[in-house]
Design an enzyme around this catalytic site. Structure first.
Site, short mmCIF file in Angstrom:
data_model
loop_
_atom_site.label_atom_id
_atom_site.label_comp_id
_atom_site.label_asym_id
_atom_site.label_seq_id
_atom_site.Cartn_x
_atom_site.Cartn_y
_atom_site.Cartn_z
N ARG A 196 -7.43 -0.37 -6.65
CA ARG A 196 -7.66 0.84 -5.71
C ARG A 196 -7.80 2.27 -6.17
O ARG A 196 -6.92 2.52 -7.27
CB ARG A 196 -6.88 0.79 -4.64
N ASP A 247 -1.95 11.19 -1.90
CA ASP A 247 -1.79 9.53 -3.02
C ASP A 247 -2.54 10.53 -4.50
O ASP A 247 -2.86 9.70 -5.89
CB ASP A 247 -3.49 9.17 -2.53
N ARG A 304 0.61 -1.23 0.41
CA ARG A 304 0.23 0.10 0.17
C ARG A 304 0.86 1.37 -0.03
O ARG A 304 1.93 0.67 -0.13
CB ARG A 304 -1.30 0.27 1.52
N GLY A 305 0.18 2.31 0.13
CA GLY A 305 0.71 3.47 -0.53
C GLY A 305 1.08 3.80 -1.94
O GLY A 305 1.79 3.40 -2.61
N ALA A 306 1.38 5.50 -2.25
CA ALA A 306 1.18 5.58 -3.62
C ALA A 306 2.24 5.10 -4.45
O ALA A 306 2.20 4.38 -5.14
CB ALA A 306 0.95 6.97 -3.57
N GLN A 316 -2.63 2.62 10.24
CA GLN A 316 -0.27 2.64 9.46
C GLN A 316 0.71 3.97 10.41
O GLN A 316 1.73 3.04 9.61
CB GLN A 316 -0.67 3.36 7.65
N ASN A 342 -5.20 12.71 0.81
CA ASN A 342 -4.70 12.07 1.56
C ASN A 342 -4.99 10.65 2.81
O ASN A 342 -6.16 10.66 2.91
CB ASN A 342 -3.19 12.71 2.36
N LYS A 343 -4.81 9.96 3.05
CA LYS A 343 -5.08 9.39 4.73
C LYS A 343 -6.29 9.81 4.78
O LYS A 343 -6.50 11.23 5.92
CB LYS A 343 -3.80 8.70 4.92
O1 MRU Z 1 -4.13 3.47 2.51
P1 MRU Z 1 -2.74 3.60 2.26
O2 MRU Z 1 -2.44 2.99 3.41
O3 MRU Z 1 -2.16 3.04 1.23
O4 MRU Z 1 -2.69 5.00 1.95
C1 MRU Z 1 -1.92 5.39 1.59
C2 MRU Z 1 -1.07 6.05 3.00
O5 MRU Z 1 -0.40 5.97 3.26
C3 MRU Z 1 -0.98 7.64 2.38
O6 MRU Z 1 -2.57 8.49 2.76
C4 MRU Z 1 -0.15 8.29 2.83
O7 MRU Z 1 -0.27 9.76 3.06
C5 MRU Z 1 0.21 9.01 0.99
S1 MRU Z 1 1.24 7.38 0.03
C6 MRU Z 1 2.38 8.11 0.39
#
Ligand code: MRU
Length: 378
Positions: free
Chosen positions: A100, A246, A57-59, A205, A257-258
């Protein structure tokens, strides 16, 4: 980054590709911080599922995974001419894109791979180019994060207390991370600073991944409950906020973002604390015109109604549970349901600056600087 497990230290990337078995290798992020394990996906459908189920996970990390997944799907094609090959690649692209919805990096990464494949005159040539392009994207992601560190390092002065949300560290990218890049650069310069990691419910996370990363690198840090940030800001205990994104709109400077990022941005503005967003160039969406058009992922209500963890020794006794076993516990009232939007949108007026590999920009300056930014992307 370096990982020390069982007394042995080794450098790992979050995502890599094994050409001999046509498989994508992923750090299994659902098991961290309790267990360090590499997962392997043997075909593009399994790779898409690993993105959906958040093995990775993560962009930036899902961007690189999608790029490798596209190459993996392309390389698995057997028989029938360029037209059929193109149709097959289109299907692989769509499957990975749908894994996603909120982050734009997977789409940008796969578009880059598809562009570079076009130079091939045969299926075999395009297959080879696909893998080379995916590797290039992954290397570029790590290089972008390094450059973010070079630009962002000046923001972290000796003695500062920095807040970050979720995980925009190296686990969210191929290496180094975006929000953490300035921190690692400051550490390398010998600066002393302290990081507060928002726990980041519902999947935590921040508590599980960012805290593990910082502990692995020896960075001073503490986990805080999501609700604690306002209190610490009011008491003057936070000097700077750095988060990831993201999807950031190049036209408007809005940042997805999250979930919970917007709340922290509002609090930071109220307390006049600088609020920065660190992104590689693959996180910029140059096409979309309005933030409210960004698809916000709605995840399962079970994530809000309970939590995953490992069983501690005292609790395991007499309950038939194994010590260290991963377990889900119900927190909420058994008859209640939940809403679980995974991301939120922060408007440009709440953001002090966007730290990119090409420098730090005001969010509304991205569009004016698009030529510089787009050419730095390659
Ligand atoms: O749902 P996730 O864990 O894939 O979410 C992404 C993230 O971890 C965050 O939104 C993050 O701050 C940006 S992704 C580098």
């Amino acid at each position: 980054m370096n990982v020390t497990v069982g007394g042995r230290t080794r450098h790992y990337r979050t995502v890599t590709f094994k050409a001999a078995t046509n498989s994508v290798q992923l750090i299994e992020q659902r098991l961290l911080p309790h267990e360090f394990k590499i997962a392997s996906t043997r075909d593009y459908r399994a790779t898409a599922l690993a993105i959906t189920d958040m093995v990775v996970r993560g962009a930036g990390a899902i961007g690189a995974t999608a790029a490798y997944g596209l190459a993996q799907g392309a390389r698995a094609f057997r028989g029938g001419g360029l037209a059929k090959f193109r149709a097959h690649v289109g299907k692989v692209f769509q499957t990975l894109k749908e894994a996603r919805p909120t982050a734009v990096d997977p789409v940008n990464a796969m578009l880059q791979v598809r562009r570079e494949m076009r130079a091939g005159k045969t299926v075999a040539e395009q297959q080879a180019l696909a893998l080379a392009a995916a590797e290039e994207f992954a290397n570029g992601d790590a290089a972008h994060c390094e450059a973010i560190g070079r630009h962002g390092v000046k923001l972290i002065r000796d003695g500062m207390r920095v807040l970050t949300h979720c995980n925009a560290g190296w686990l969210a990218f191929v290496d180094i991370g975006s929000a953490t890049a300035p921190m690692y650069a400051a550490q390398a310069q010998g600066n002393k600073f302290h990081v507060f990691c928002d726990e980041t419910r519902p999947r935590a996370q921040g508590a599980s991944l960012t805290a593990w990363e910082l502990a692995q690198q020896g960075v001073s840090h503490q986990v805080i409950a999501d609700n604690a940030a306002g209190h610490l800001m009011q008491r003057g205990e936070i000097d700077l906020v750095i988060v990831g994104s993201d999807r950031t709109l190049g036209r408007t400077g809005e940042v997805a973002n999250k979930i919970g990022t917007y709340t922290k941005a509002v609090l930071a503005a109220r307390h006049k604390i600088p609020f920065y967003v660190a992104i590689p160039l693959s996180t910029i969406d140059w096409g979309m015109r309005r933030g409210r058009d960004i698809p916000i992922e709605e995840r399962s209500e079970g994530e809000v109604l309970g939590a995953w963890g490992v069983v501690e020794s005292s609790k395991a006794k007499g309950k038939g549970q194994k010590l260290g076993e991963r377990a889900y516990v119900r927190i909420a009232n058994p008859t209640s349901g939940a809403r679980n939007p995974g991301f939120d949108l922060t408007p440009p007026e709440l953001i002090t600056g966007i730290i990119t590999p090409a420098g730090i920009f005001k969010p509304r300056e991205l569009w004016r600087n698009r030529r510089v930014l787009q050419s730095a992307a390659h």
